[in-house]
Design a protein around this motif. Structure first.
Motif, PDB file in Angstrom:
ATOM      1  N   THR A  73     127.516  83.618-102.483  1.00  0.00           N
ATOM      2  CA  THR A  73     127.413  83.682-101.026  1.00  0.00           C
ATOM      3  C   THR A  73     127.066  85.102-100.559  1.00  0.00           C
ATOM      4  O   THR A  73     126.325  85.256 -99.587  1.00  0.00           O
ATOM      5  CB  THR A  73     128.698  83.178-100.344  1.00  0.00           C
ATOM      6  OG1 THR A  73     129.821  83.911-100.821  1.00  0.00           O
ATOM      7  CG2 THR A  73     128.888  81.691-100.600  1.00  0.00           C
ATOM      8  N   LEU A 122     123.398  85.430-100.881  1.00  0.00           N
ATOM      9  CA  LEU A 122     122.734  84.717 -99.795  1.00  0.00           C
ATOM     10  C   LEU A 122     122.744  85.558 -98.514  1.00  0.00           C
ATOM     11  O   LEU A 122     121.741  85.645 -97.809  1.00  0.00           O
ATOM     12  CB  LEU A 122     123.411  83.365 -99.546  1.00  0.00           C
ATOM     13  CG  LEU A 122     122.880  82.524 -98.391  1.00  0.00           C
ATOM     14  CD1 LEU A 122     121.401  82.219 -98.545  1.00  0.00           C
ATOM     15  CD2 LEU A 122     123.670  81.223 -98.287  1.00  0.00           C
ATOM     16  N   ARG A 175     116.325  84.539 -99.211  1.00  0.00           N
ATOM     17  CA  ARG A 175     117.508  83.754 -98.840  1.00  0.00           C
ATOM     18  C   ARG A 175     117.273  82.252 -98.956  1.00  0.00           C
ATOM     19  O   ARG A 175     118.186  81.513 -99.308  1.00  0.00           O
ATOM     20  CB  ARG A 175     117.935  84.122 -97.422  1.00  0.00           C
ATOM     21  CG  ARG A 175     118.538  85.498 -97.333  1.00  0.00           C
ATOM     22  CD  ARG A 175     118.840  85.906 -95.890  1.00  0.00           C
ATOM     23  NE  ARG A 175     119.460  87.204 -95.866  1.00  0.00           N
ATOM     24  CZ  ARG A 175     118.777  88.342 -95.763  1.00  0.00           C
ATOM     25  NH1 ARG A 175     117.470  88.334 -95.654  1.00  0.00           N
ATOM     26  NH2 ARG A 175     119.412  89.498 -95.756  1.00  0.00           N
ATOM     27  N   SER A 176     116.066  81.793 -98.661  1.00  0.00           N
ATOM     28  CA  SER A 176     115.825  80.345 -98.733  1.00  0.00           C
ATOM     29  C   SER A 176     115.936  79.855-100.171  1.00  0.00           C
ATOM     30  O   SER A 176     116.514  78.796-100.429  1.00  0.00           O
ATOM     31  CB  SER A 176     114.474  79.979 -98.136  1.00  0.00           C
ATOM     32  OG  SER A 176     113.435  80.643 -98.802  1.00  0.00           O
ATOM     33  N   TYR A 215     119.660  79.898-101.050  1.00  0.00           N
ATOM     34  CA  TYR A 215     120.346  78.776-100.396  1.00  0.00           C
ATOM     35  C   TYR A 215     120.120  77.482-101.183  1.00  0.00           C
ATOM     36  O   TYR A 215     121.063  76.742-101.458  1.00  0.00           O
ATOM     37  CB  TYR A 215     119.839  78.619 -98.957  1.00  0.00           C
ATOM     38  CG  TYR A 215     120.375  77.385 -98.284  1.00  0.00           C
ATOM     39  CD1 TYR A 215     121.648  77.379 -97.714  1.00  0.00           C
ATOM     40  CD2 TYR A 215     119.627  76.213 -98.235  1.00  0.00           C
ATOM     41  CE1 TYR A 215     122.146  76.235 -97.108  1.00  0.00           C
ATOM     42  CE2 TYR A 215     120.119  75.078 -97.628  1.00  0.00           C
ATOM     43  CZ  TYR A 215     121.380  75.089 -97.063  1.00  0.00           C
ATOM     44  OH  TYR A 215     121.878  73.955 -96.476  1.00  0.00           O
ATOM     45  N   LYS A 243     122.901  75.099-102.894  1.00  0.00           N
ATOM     46  CA  LYS A 243     123.061  73.702-102.480  1.00  0.00           C
ATOM     47  C   LYS A 243     122.827  72.726-103.638  1.00  0.00           C
ATOM     48  O   LYS A 243     123.517  71.721-103.753  1.00  0.00           O
ATOM     49  CB  LYS A 243     122.096  73.352-101.333  1.00  0.00           C
ATOM     50  CG  LYS A 243     122.484  73.913-100.001  1.00  0.00           C
ATOM     51  CD  LYS A 243     123.802  73.392 -99.488  1.00  0.00           C
ATOM     52  CE  LYS A 243     123.670  72.054 -98.841  1.00  0.00           C
ATOM     53  NZ  LYS A 243     124.899  71.573 -98.230  1.00  0.00           N
ATOM     54  N   LEU A 261     128.763  75.865 -95.944  1.00  0.00           N
ATOM     55  CA  LEU A 261     128.009  77.113 -95.896  1.00  0.00           C
ATOM     56  C   LEU A 261     127.695  77.567 -94.474  1.00  0.00           C
ATOM     57  O   LEU A 261     126.902  78.484 -94.277  1.00  0.00           O
ATOM     58  CB  LEU A 261     126.704  76.959 -96.685  1.00  0.00           C
ATOM     59  CG  LEU A 261     126.855  76.871 -98.191  1.00  0.00           C
ATOM     60  CD1 LEU A 261     125.534  76.489 -98.838  1.00  0.00           C
ATOM     61  CD2 LEU A 261     127.342  78.201 -98.748  1.00  0.00           C
ATOM     62  N   VAL A 315     125.643  80.863 -93.864  1.00  0.00           N
ATOM     63  CA  VAL A 315     124.280  80.760 -93.352  1.00  0.00           C
ATOM     64  C   VAL A 315     124.151  81.559 -92.057  1.00  0.00           C
ATOM     65  O   VAL A 315     123.142  82.235 -91.846  1.00  0.00           O
ATOM     66  CB  VAL A 315     123.866  79.285 -93.158  1.00  0.00           C
ATOM     67  CG1 VAL A 315     122.596  79.168 -92.320  1.00  0.00           C
ATOM     68  CG2 VAL A 315     123.685  78.614 -94.509  1.00  0.00           C
ATOM     69  N   ILE A 323     116.264  76.706 -92.397  1.00  0.00           N
ATOM     70  CA  ILE A 323     117.627  76.517 -92.898  1.00  0.00           C
ATOM     71  C   ILE A 323     118.621  76.889 -91.808  1.00  0.00           C
ATOM     72  O   ILE A 323     119.568  76.152 -91.536  1.00  0.00           O
ATOM     73  CB  ILE A 323     117.855  77.331 -94.187  1.00  0.00           C
ATOM     74  CG1 ILE A 323     116.957  76.787 -95.308  1.00  0.00           C
ATOM     75  CG2 ILE A 323     119.330  77.305 -94.597  1.00  0.00           C
ATOM     76  CD1 ILE A 323     116.839  77.689 -96.510  1.00  0.00           C
TER      77      ILE A 323
END
Length: 127
Positions: A6, A9, A15-16, A19, A23, A31, A35, A57
């Protein structure tokens, strides 16, 4: 570990991708706060690509400013650093349709009244 993933992230790059890795590859479920922090950092970073790539996202977690980034990408060329396939995301997260200009006008008119309805995963106009 959970904290390492995390934190990456929130503070890392791409970041995508991070993520999706979390997931699809872990049992981490909630999250929302992570996020949110990642989105705030993506907006501050100097990478337009990372911000634009992460916007869908963030929008899926109810960040209306992420939806704004998507709307602002409507007329961008497909090979740019803008959001990829912005219309797809707009249709995914709203009930609005029409031309790009009509979508932009709808967003400008309703932005301050949009709320995210988690049960349907869409932005709706607050009544």
């Amino acid at each position: 570990t959970y904290d390492s993933l995390t934190n990456y992230l929130i503070y890392g790059s791409n970041r995508s991708w991070t993520y999706r890795a979390i997931k699809n590859g872990t049992s981490i479920e909630d999250l929302k706060a992570t996020v949110g922090e990642a989105w705030e950092n993506a907006k501050k970073d100097h990478s337009e690509w990372d911000k634009n790539n992460f916007a869908p996202i963030a929008a899926s977690y109810g960040h209306v400013d992420a939806l704004a980034v998507i709307v602002n990408s409507l007329d961008s060329p497909a090979n740019s650093t803008s959001v990829y396939e912005p219309r797809k995301h707009i249709f995914q997260f709203t009930e609005v349709g029409g031309t790009n200009d009509e979508i932009r006008r709808w967003f400008k008119k309703n932005r301050s009244n949009l709320v995210f309805a988690e049960e349907i995963q869409k932005f709706v106009i607050k009544q």
